[in-house]
Scaffold this active site. Structure first.
Site, PDB file in Angstrom:
ATOM      1  N   GLN A  81      -2.484   2.646   9.918  1.00 43.08           N
ATOM      2  CA  GLN A  81      -1.163   2.648   9.273  1.00 43.08           C
ATOM      3  C   GLN A  81      -0.121   3.377  10.120  1.00 43.08           C
ATOM      4  O   GLN A  81       1.064   3.067  10.053  1.00 43.08           O
ATOM      5  CB  GLN A  81      -1.244   3.329   7.890  1.00 43.08           C
ATOM      6  CG  GLN A  81      -1.952   2.511   6.831  1.00 43.08           C
ATOM      7  CD  GLN A  81      -3.412   2.903   6.715  1.00 43.08           C
ATOM      8  OE1 GLN A  81      -4.024   3.328   7.682  1.00 43.08           O
ATOM      9  NE2 GLN A  81      -3.979   2.757   5.532  1.00 43.08           N
ATOM     10  N   ASN A 106      -5.268  12.740   0.542  1.00 42.11           N
ATOM     11  CA  ASN A 106      -4.392  11.907   1.375  1.00 42.11           C
ATOM     12  C   ASN A 106      -5.304  11.141   2.333  1.00 42.11           C
ATOM     13  O   ASN A 106      -6.535  11.333   2.352  1.00 42.11           O
ATOM     14  CB  ASN A 106      -3.384  12.779   2.129  1.00 42.11           C
ATOM     15  CG  ASN A 106      -2.258  11.960   2.736  1.00 42.11           C
ATOM     16  OD1 ASN A 106      -1.631  11.160   2.047  1.00 42.11           O
ATOM     17  ND2 ASN A 106      -2.012  12.105   4.028  1.00 42.11           N
ATOM     18  N   LYS A 107      -4.702  10.288   3.137  1.00 38.16           N
ATOM     19  CA  LYS A 107      -5.467   9.418   4.034  1.00 38.16           C
ATOM     20  C   LYS A 107      -6.519  10.186   4.824  1.00 38.16           C
ATOM     21  O   LYS A 107      -6.276  11.299   5.282  1.00 38.16           O
ATOM     22  CB  LYS A 107      -4.481   8.716   4.979  1.00 38.16           C
ATOM     23  CG  LYS A 107      -5.074   7.709   5.930  1.00 38.16           C
ATOM     24  CD  LYS A 107      -5.927   6.671   5.258  1.00 38.16           C
ATOM     25  CE  LYS A 107      -5.188   5.870   4.209  1.00 38.16           C
ATOM     26  NZ  LYS A 107      -6.106   5.056   3.361  1.00 38.16           N
ATOM     27  N   ARG A 155      -7.244   0.183  -7.086  1.00 37.19           N
ATOM     28  CA  ARG A 155      -7.423   1.275  -6.120  1.00 37.19           C
ATOM     29  C   ARG A 155      -7.498   2.578  -6.903  1.00 37.19           C
ATOM     30  O   ARG A 155      -6.606   2.888  -7.691  1.00 37.19           O
ATOM     31  CB  ARG A 155      -6.270   1.294  -5.099  1.00 37.19           C
ATOM     32  CG  ARG A 155      -6.213  -0.004  -4.277  1.00 37.19           C
ATOM     33  CD  ARG A 155      -5.415   0.149  -3.013  1.00 37.19           C
ATOM     34  NE  ARG A 155      -6.068   1.017  -2.061  1.00 37.19           N
ATOM     35  CZ  ARG A 155      -5.460   1.506  -0.966  1.00 37.19           C
ATOM     36  NH1 ARG A 155      -4.203   1.221  -0.730  1.00 37.19           N
ATOM     37  NH2 ARG A 155      -6.115   2.295  -0.128  1.00 37.19           N
ATOM     38  N   ASP A 192      -1.682  11.077  -1.883  1.00 40.48           N
ATOM     39  CA  ASP A 192      -2.046  10.022  -2.830  1.00 40.48           C
ATOM     40  C   ASP A 192      -2.290  10.603  -4.212  1.00 40.48           C
ATOM     41  O   ASP A 192      -2.066   9.939  -5.218  1.00 40.48           O
ATOM     42  CB  ASP A 192      -3.264   9.263  -2.307  1.00 40.48           C
ATOM     43  CG  ASP A 192      -2.880   8.511  -1.043  1.00 40.48           C
ATOM     44  OD1 ASP A 192      -2.350   7.399  -1.150  1.00 40.48           O
ATOM     45  OD2 ASP A 192      -3.044   9.072   0.057  1.00 40.48           O
ATOM     46  N   ARG A 203       0.855  -1.177   0.000  1.00 37.12           N
ATOM     47  CA  ARG A 203       0.000   0.000   0.000  1.00 37.12           C
ATOM     48  C   ARG A 203       0.897   1.235   0.000  1.00 37.12           C
ATOM     49  O   ARG A 203       2.110   1.116   0.145  1.00 37.12           O
ATOM     50  CB  ARG A 203      -0.954  -0.011   1.205  1.00 37.12           C
ATOM     51  CG  ARG A 203      -0.261  -0.559   2.440  1.00 37.12           C
ATOM     52  CD  ARG A 203      -0.535   0.122   3.704  1.00 37.12           C
ATOM     53  NE  ARG A 203      -0.378   1.550   3.624  1.00 37.12           N
ATOM     54  CZ  ARG A 203       0.791   2.169   3.669  1.00 37.12           C
ATOM     55  NH1 ARG A 203       1.923   1.512   3.770  1.00 37.12           N
ATOM     56  NH2 ARG A 203       0.839   3.486   3.604  1.00 37.12           N
ATOM     57  N   GLY A 204       0.264   2.412  -0.114  1.00 36.13           N
ATOM     58  CA  GLY A 204       1.046   3.630  -0.218  1.00 36.13           C
ATOM     59  C   GLY A 204       1.247   3.961  -1.692  1.00 36.13           C
ATOM     60  O   GLY A 204       1.475   3.071  -2.520  1.00 36.13           O
ATOM     61  N   ALA A 205       1.175   5.277  -1.990  1.00 34.65           N
ATOM     62  CA  ALA A 205       1.113   5.709  -3.388  1.00 34.65           C
ATOM     63  C   ALA A 205       2.271   5.168  -4.246  1.00 34.65           C
ATOM     64  O   ALA A 205       2.054   4.568  -5.302  1.00 34.65           O
ATOM     65  CB  ALA A 205       1.092   7.235  -3.430  1.00 34.65           C
TER      66      ALA A 205
END
Ligand code: MRU
Length: 384
Positions: free
Chosen positions: A220, A271-272, A94, A261, A54-56
């Protein structure tokens, strides 16, 4: 990042079998360090969708290696069609982060698009080799960009440390940096975005301390950012998601640095979920709010952040939490009444006006169209 004295990236090709992609299983962290083999493009799709990776930046690199595996699987006579189909499935895993489509499209451009024109006469075996080299180049570039981001952000942190020293002398407290979610090494191929600057500052001997938002519902911050900071030895405290405003009011946050993101060319940032609230609190308390991101996270074709597609994830992520029991077992428990439904958006949008600056591999700029295009002038003409 060093784990038990050995350097790891978050994704790589297996040393003795380049047909296998290896990843660190992020679902097992922080309690277990585990490496998984991905042998087919379907494995990569699942790894992205179910957040083993995960993560951009990392999902971008995973998509690139996924297209490589698709190229290995593609029929000699249906190569283009098979690869296009697999890339479309990867892109659908995603929707919010730019990096995924950016990396998949870059692979397609080399294998099936106009960049491939010279490659049209290549054999399928030669095209597979191009796919492997291109995926590796995307991963290497992600790591290099993140390293540059660290060097740029280090200067900002250094300036804050010097101001604090000028005010309080040798007994100056550390530079307190608040971060949300995980924008560290685990979210990219190496180094990270927001945390890259923190690591660079720590390695340069600057006294830094990180406030780590737990980042419900997937945690996270608690699971990944805290784990990374432990491995690197950076002082930090885990805080409940709602604590940031309180700390800012008391002067206990010198700067906020988050990842992104997707960022539009006008400076809005997805973003998150929860990032927006931190940015509003930061503005209210005059705390500079920075967003660290590589150019692969910009959507240069979009102006308004409200157009960014926001992923809605399964309600179970909000209704349950997982963790380690006193006996050392990993268990999942329900935290709401049986009949309570939940909604679970993965990201929110922070408007550019709350952002003090972008930390990119090319330098620091204002979160505005003018600022972004001053660093990336080659995208000026793509929109009227
Ligand atoms: O849902 P995730 O864990 O893939 O979320 C993405 C993120 O890690 C964060 O939003 C992060 O701050 C930006 S990505 C470097």
């Amino acid at each position: 990042m060093n784990i038990n004295g050995r350097h790891y990236r978050t994704i790589w090709l297996k040393e003795d079998d380049k047909r296998v992609v290896q990843i660190i299983n992020q679902l097992a962290l922080p309690h277990r360090f585990e490496i998984l083999d991905l042998r087919a493009v379907a494995d990569v799709q699942r790894a992205i969708k179910d957040m083993y990776v995960r993560g951009a930046g990392l999902i971008g690199a995973a998509a690139a290696f996924g297209v490589y595996l698709a190229a290995l699987e593609a029929g000699d006579n249906s190569f283009e069609q098979d690869v296009l189909q697999a890339a479309a499935a990867l892109k659908a895993t995603r929707p919010t982060a730019s990096n995924l489509a950016w990396a998949a499209n870059r692979m397609l451009a080399r294998l099936t698009g106009c960049e491939a024109r010279g490659a049209r006469n290549l054999t399928a075996a030669e095209k597979r080799d191009v796919a492997r080299r291109t995926a590796q180049a995307i991963a290497d570039q992600d790591a290099e960009w993140c390293k540059q981001i660290g060097a740029r952000g280090l200067n900002l942190i250094k300036a804050v440390a010097e101001r604090k020293k000028a005010r309080s002398g040798a007994s100056a407290p550390p530079v307190h940096i608040l971060t949300h979610c995980n924008a560290g090494w685990l979210a990219f191929v190496d180094y990270g975005s927001a945390l890259s600057s923190v690591y660079a500052a720590f390695d340069a001997g600057i006294d830094v301390h990180v406030w780590v938002d737990e980042t419900r519902p997937r945690n996270q911050g608690a699971n990944l950012t805290a784990w990374e900071l432990c491995r690197h030895g950076v002082p930090h405290d885990l805080i409940p998601d709602n604590a940031g405003g309180h700390l800012m009011q008391r002067g206990l946050v010198d700067m906020v640095i988050t990842g992104a993101d997707r960022a539009t060319r006008c400076g809005d940032v997805a973003n998150k979920i929860g990032t927006y609230l931190k940015a509003v609190a930061a503005q209210e308390n005059n705390v500079p709010f920075y967003v660290a991101l590589p150019s692969s996270t910009f959507d240069f074709a979009m102006r308004d952040g409200m157009e960014i597609p926001i992923e809605e994830r399964d309600a179970s992520e909000a209704r349950f939490v997982s963790g380690k029991t006193a006996a050392g077992d990993i268990e999942t428990v329900q935290i709401c009444p049986d009949e309570t439904p939940a909604r679970n958006w993965g990201f929110d949008v922070t408007p550019a006006r709350y952002i003090r600056g972008f930390i990119t591999e090319r330098g620091v700029c204002d979160a505005s169209e003018k600022g972004v295009l001053s660093l990336y002038p080659e995208y000026a003409g793509i929109l009227p």
